[in-house]
Design a protein around this motif. Structure first.
Motif, PDB file in Angstrom:
ATOM      1  N   ILE A 386       9.270 -29.530  44.545  1.00  0.00           N
ATOM      2  CA  ILE A 386       9.598 -28.975  43.136  1.00  0.00           C
ATOM      3  C   ILE A 386       8.432 -28.485  42.430  1.00  0.00           C
ATOM      4  CG2 ILE A 386      10.253 -30.370  40.898  1.00  0.00           C
ATOM      5  CD1 ILE A 386      11.528 -32.268  42.377  1.00  0.00           C
ATOM      6  N   PHE A 388       6.712 -28.716  39.614  1.00  0.00           N
ATOM      7  CA  PHE A 388       6.661 -29.230  38.461  1.00  0.00           C
ATOM      8  C   PHE A 388       5.970 -28.545  37.132  1.00  0.00           C
ATOM      9  CE2 PHE A 388       7.253 -33.158  41.064  1.00  0.00           C
ATOM     10  CZ  PHE A 388       8.284 -33.547  40.557  1.00  0.00           C
ATOM     11  N   ILE A 391       8.555 -26.441  35.900  1.00  0.00           N
ATOM     12  CA  ILE A 391       9.768 -27.396  35.148  1.00  0.00           C
ATOM     13  C   ILE A 391       9.386 -27.872  33.629  1.00  0.00           C
ATOM     14  CG2 ILE A 391      10.516 -29.452  35.077  1.00  0.00           C
ATOM     15  CD1 ILE A 391      11.703 -27.685  37.135  1.00  0.00           C
ATOM     16  N   CYS A 400      15.097 -30.270  37.250  1.00  0.00           N
ATOM     17  CA  CYS A 400      14.693 -30.760  38.606  1.00  0.00           C
ATOM     18  C   CYS A 400      15.349 -32.128  38.634  1.00  0.00           C
ATOM     19  CB  CYS A 400      13.211 -30.688  38.632  1.00  0.00           C
ATOM     20  SG  CYS A 400      12.408 -32.144  37.756  1.00  0.00           S
ATOM     21  N   CYS A 401      15.430 -32.532  40.055  1.00  0.00           N
ATOM     22  CA  CYS A 401      15.898 -33.730  40.706  1.00  0.00           C
ATOM     23  C   CYS A 401      15.176 -34.868  40.827  1.00  0.00           C
ATOM     24  CB  CYS A 401      16.661 -33.451  41.781  1.00  0.00           C
ATOM     25  SG  CYS A 401      15.635 -33.386  43.218  1.00  0.00           S
ATOM     26  N   SER A 402      13.879 -34.866  40.012  1.00  0.00           N
ATOM     27  CA  SER A 402      12.968 -36.090  39.968  1.00  0.00           C
ATOM     28  C   SER A 402      11.932 -36.125  38.851  1.00  0.00           C
ATOM     29  CB  SER A 402      12.176 -36.096  41.384  1.00  0.00           C
ATOM     30  OG  SER A 402      11.224 -37.207  41.374  1.00  0.00           O
ATOM     31  N   TYR A 403      11.846 -37.157  38.471  1.00  0.00           N
ATOM     32  CA  TYR A 403      10.743 -37.436  37.414  1.00  0.00           C
ATOM     33  C   TYR A 403       9.396 -37.479  38.040  1.00  0.00           C
ATOM     34  CZ  TYR A 403      14.381 -39.066  34.548  1.00  0.00           C
ATOM     35  OH  TYR A 403      15.482 -39.212  33.570  1.00  0.00           O
ATOM     36  N   ASN A 684      14.017 -32.532  30.940  1.00  0.00           N
ATOM     37  CA  ASN A 684      14.903 -31.820  31.876  1.00  0.00           C
ATOM     38  C   ASN A 684      14.728 -32.258  33.260  1.00  0.00           C
ATOM     39  OD1 ASN A 684      11.834 -31.100  31.589  1.00  0.00           O
ATOM     40  ND2 ASN A 684      12.320 -29.093  32.287  1.00  0.00           N
ATOM     41  N   ALA A 685      15.012 -33.471  33.554  1.00  0.00           N
ATOM     42  CA  ALA A 685      14.839 -33.973  34.920  1.00  0.00           C
ATOM     43  C   ALA A 685      15.981 -35.216  35.014  1.00  0.00           C
ATOM     44  CB  ALA A 685      13.384 -34.477  35.124  1.00  0.00           C
ATOM     45  N   GLU A 687      17.042 -38.106  38.183  1.00  0.00           N
ATOM     46  CA  GLU A 687      16.938 -38.712  39.739  1.00  0.00           C
ATOM     47  C   GLU A 687      17.764 -39.782  39.820  1.00  0.00           C
ATOM     48  OE1 GLU A 687      12.775 -40.084  42.145  1.00  0.00           O
ATOM     49  OE2 GLU A 687      12.578 -39.793  40.044  1.00  0.00           O
TER      50      GLU A 687
END
Length: 764
Positions: A386, A388, A391, A400-403, A684-685, A687
């Protein structure tokens, strides 16, 4: 959808019924609930008959491995909750009646009957009028249930698993399409799928057809045979199939008999001649041309004219049309970079995205040239992949799919501190009783255990009190490395000598050279905090050592921080086996939290024994399926299917479900409000976490741990629909709102994604 599968070929057999297992397996991977009732032996050419005056007795079939004959039949149903089919010594129509009315009521109403897939085509009137496959579907239709007869037209005897899989995939999609687009006035459909490689590809046409009317013209469909030369019925049926599917006659006539008996031996040349001479548009022609034939019927063997002559266009899925580009990208409303190498997970992510966002452009790598800066893009990737920085720099266009930071939840020792801090300030919180007593230990070498215990006074006092007690009266503890996963490095203990022995085992036979190498590695890190290193994708080495990694089966970066928790005994057992609940939790933005209702029950590999009876062999204590080898049948079940195995049934499970929702909501709030350094939500994340719970014998619920990037594969293929449903929920609750599409929350009625927290703390 709840689907009843019947057939006329009987249970899986590479000789006589080679397709049914693959089809059922594919239905299950697409998320359908499948119930199965089959004839106990082959019942072809029997139409919609019932055996009048016959008492029918079921047996119970446990399917084995795909494309093998290792399934087993039993006289009594199993009691462990594993997959099981019903076999009936009757006809396909009888199987339908029994399946609709006498089994599976606990699974809910049956939505659809599928009869098949038949071993051979059921096209043209000569085949269709006698087909047990169509008979089974017609019985469902006259019982008022939507029904489909499914047949595979094979052209050679090579049962290539890849070809069968392709036929199963296209069949499941056709069946789903017909169910969702059922034409008014149609009672049932008969579908013929050509068994050819690539039948599930884009070049295959799916056509509405009529049944070709044809006739026997070559004389009797019976032959005279010697009484002492009769074949076994199954062998004879196989001989008929081989001749028929190749388009050859089945001339088995023997002359010079003194006594005549008669054997069914239809002249299939009549069928194939009629197909060759008929104009396009009928079912026989469609199969000959390699197309899928779909014939709508009334429940009186008459085809339904309203749909004849058209082509069916199935919705695009990842199976047929995943647009993946690493070069120039076409203009699209939004994009998804799905950089997820797991073959179990990636197709399900793509399918969920394309189901709800048909215009989305799927990317497998960073596009060149770059996208328009205003284009919205989703990064659904591994943590390390990712971007970051990007992001953070584009909060309105990049999701995105994770903090970035969430170790207040996913590291065991941090989670312990999160819960302790929250319950100190909120003593009436459910978290005060939802976690067992937990003590943190931090030590570099086994010799420092005494110093670590000085801080962990609850553990120290418990071990001291245990000294003079017999094993069964002690308070037992479970030791877990703070940053391990997959059940690695866990030990049980109840006395100080036992705990010392554990750390001596971890330390192993470390040499000075090992320690020097570890020190050098640590000194080369710009930040020697191991939690920081793991969170930022760096490999870290700590002094409890490389030898410990071998002894414990865990990597060195997982050793230094430990938690010791009081062991929960007695746990709730099912069939004397311990289990834990795997719950999927979705956190969105900053901060909404949802719990996915479809939870799993993961069972230990061996029956449970109390820790004082067996503490070294953890197979009966640990319920992580990745630790199990060999037969794992029944190790993963749907939580809601346990209702018949627990006192209180469904009501008791609903009570557990309610507690889990409360625990999840307060846990995330505790991290978000009380541990802002170690849990930082981004707007904007999102999880998905795998959260594990244990239920004790008194139906108390305990939070065990929170897992980032959980191992979705442990769900297995049979329950793959759980993960598909989860990802669809993620798309609906996290992705679509960010893109500004879809319904407002609550408009779609009751959802499987249940909101348990909405604090909206904003960006950090």
């Amino acid at each position: 959808m709840h689907i009843l599968v019947v057939n006329d070929d009987g249970p899986p057999s590479q000789q006589s019924s080679p397709y049914v297992h693959s089809f059922i397996h594919t239905l299950q991977t697409h998320g359908h609930t499948v119930s199965v009732v089959l004839p106990h032996i082959q019942r072809s050419w029997i139409g919609k008959a019932h055996l009048a005056g016959r008492r029918l007795t079921p047996t119970y079939f446990r399917p084995g491995t795909l494309h093998t004959d290792d399934g087993t039949t039993h006289t009594r149903p199993r009691t462990d909750g594993g997959e099981e089919w019903v076999l009936v010594d009757g006809t396909p129509a009888s199987c339908t009646q029994i399946g609709l009315n006498h089994y599976f009521q606990d699974r809910g109403k049956i939505d659809l009957v599928v009869s098949g897939p038949n071993y051979g085509r059921n096209s043209t009137s000569l085949f269709s009028l006698s087909s047990g496959t169509i008979g089974g579907a017609m019985e469902g239709a006259v019982c008022g249930v939507k029904s489909v007869a499914l047949s595979y037209a094979f052209f050679d005897r090579n049962h290539d698993p890849a070809v069968i899989k392709g036929a199963s995939e296209i069949s499941v999609r056709v069946v789903k399409y017909l169910y969702e687009n059922w034409a008014e006035g149609v009672d049932l459909y008969t579908v013929n799928v050509p068994l050819i490689l690539g039948v599930d590809g884009e070049g295959t046409k799916i056509l509405y057809t009529n049944i070709l009317q044809n006739y026997w013209t070559m004389g009797s469909s019976f032959e005279e045979v010697e009484a002492n030369d009769e074949l076994d019925p199954d062998e004879r049926e196989m001989q008929i199939r081989e001749g028929g599917e190749r388009g050859e006659g089945a001339d088995l006539k023997v002359v010079g008999l003194k006594h005549k008996t008669f054997q069914w031996a239809p002249k299939f040349a009549d069928v194939y001649k009629s197909v060759e001479e008929a104009p396009p548009g009928n079912d026989g022609w469609a199969v000959k041309e390699g197309h899928v034939s779909v014939t709508p019927l009334k429940a009186n063997f008459m085809h339904f004219d309203g749909l004849i002559g058209g082509e069916i266009k199935l919705p695009q899925t990842s199976t047929l049309a995943v647009r993946e580009q690493s070069a120039a990208v076409e203009q699209a409303p939004y994009y998804a970079l799905v950089d997820y190498s797991d073959p179990y997970v990636r197709p399900r992510i793509i399918a969920a995205l394309q189901k709800h966002l048909p215009q989305i452009q799927i990317l497998s790598s960073t596009p060149t040239p770059p996208l328009d800066p205003t284009a919205k893009i989703l990064h659904w990737s591994s943590y390390e992949a990712i971007p970051f920085e990007d992001i953070l720099a584009h909060p309105d266009t990049a999701l995105c799919c994770s903090y970035i930071i969430r170790k207040a939840l996913i590291r065991k020792h941090y989670l312990s501190h999160t819960l302790a801090s929250w319950t100190t300030k909120h003593p009436t919180s459910i978290l005060a009783t939802a976690a067992s007593t937990t003590c943190e230990l931090e030590l570099d070498y086994a010799e420092y255990l005494d110093e670590a215990l000085a801080e962990a006074y609850e553990l120290r006092d418990s071990l001291a009190a245990n000294d003079d007690k017999p094993a069964e009266q002690r308070e037992w503890w479970i030791l877990k490395p703070g940053m391990s996963d997959r059940g690695q490095g866990i030990r049980l203990f109840s006395t100080l000598p036992e705990l010392e022995a554990v750390f001596e085992e971890f330390e192993g036979d470390t040499t000075d050279e090992d320690e020097d190498e570890a020190d050098d590695t640590n000194n080369n890190n710009t930040n020697d905090n191991d939690a920081w290193g793991v969170e930022n994708g760096n490999a870290v080495t700590t002094p409890i050592s490389d030898a410990a990694a071998t002894a414990s089966g865990i990597v060195t970066s997982q050793l230094r921080h430990f938690v010791a928790q009081s062991y929960i005994h007695p746990p709730l057992l099912i069939n004397n086996t311990k289990f834990h609940i795997r719950t999927y939790v979705l956190a969105v933005g900053g901060l909404r939290v949802y719990v996915f209702r479809r939870m799993l029950a993961l069972f230990a590999g061996r029956p449970y024994v109390a820790p004082w009876e067996e503490s070294a062999d953890l197979a009966g204590h640990l319920t992580n399926t990745c630790l199990q080898s060999g037969e794992r049948d029944g190790s993963v079940r749907l939580f809601w299917d346990l209702a018949g195995d627990v006192a209180g049934g469904r009501e008791a499970l609903e009570g557990v479900w309610g507690k889990i929702q409360r625990v999840v909501g307060e846990t995330w709030e505790a991290a978000a409000r009380g541990q802002r350094v170690h849990f930082q939500a981004l707007p904007n994340a999102f999880e998905v976490f795998g959260v594990d719970f244990l239920v004790d014998a008194g139906m108390g619920v305990y939070l065990l741990e929170v897992n980032a990037y959980p191992d979705f594969k442990q769900t297995g293929e049979e329950l793959g629909g759980v993960i598909e449903g989860l990802f669809e929920g993620v798309v609906e609750r996290a992705v679509m709102p960010f893109l500004g599409v879809g319904k407002e929350e609550g408009e779609d009625g009751e959802s499987e994604m249940v909101k348990v927290l909405d604090v909206e703390l904003g960006s950090w």
